[in-house]
Design a protein around this motif. Sequence first.
Motif, mmCIF file in Angstrom:
data_model
loop_
_atom_site.group_PDB
_atom_site.id
_atom_site.type_symbol
_atom_site.label_atom_id
_atom_site.label_comp_id
_atom_site.label_asym_id
_atom_site.label_seq_id
_atom_site.Cartn_x
_atom_site.Cartn_y
_atom_site.Cartn_z
ATOM 1 N N VAL A 54 32.336 23.034 2.416
ATOM 2 C CA VAL A 54 31.775 21.566 2.039
ATOM 3 C C VAL A 54 32.483 20.555 2.972
ATOM 4 O O VAL A 54 31.788 19.672 3.284
ATOM 5 C CB VAL A 54 31.786 21.324 0.428
ATOM 6 N N LYS A 98 30.662 18.161 5.548
ATOM 7 C CA LYS A 98 30.523 16.700 5.651
ATOM 8 C C LYS A 98 30.866 16.316 6.919
ATOM 9 O O LYS A 98 30.657 15.032 7.227
ATOM 10 C CB LYS A 98 31.333 16.306 4.452
ATOM 11 N N ASP A 105 25.681 10.478 8.257
ATOM 12 C CA ASP A 105 25.925 10.460 6.790
ATOM 13 C C ASP A 105 27.124 9.967 6.211
ATOM 14 O O ASP A 105 27.955 10.279 5.666
ATOM 15 C CB ASP A 105 26.110 12.230 6.247
ATOM 16 N N SER A 106 27.183 8.562 6.766
ATOM 17 C CA SER A 106 28.346 7.815 6.363
ATOM 18 C C SER A 106 27.978 6.519 5.582
ATOM 19 O O SER A 106 26.713 6.305 5.833
ATOM 20 C CB SER A 106 28.978 7.259 7.756
#
Length: 60
Positions: free
Chosen positions: A44, A48, A54-55
């Motif tokens: 995970v 990330k 994906d901020s």
Amino acid sequence: MKKLTTLLFVLTTAVILQGCVHKIVTVPVKVAYKTTKGVVKGTVAVAKAVIPGDSDDKKN
């Protein structure tokens, strides 16, 4: 009398060995659970870090 002694011996041995069987089964399961838990957390964290865009810094 011999049958009673044999039966008592077998039952006593079975009760004593239950603790050993319990340890043989639960210890590997606990080790596998902890290892899997660590691997999933690491996966995970890597996912990330790798996924671009994906901020939470850029909210429109």
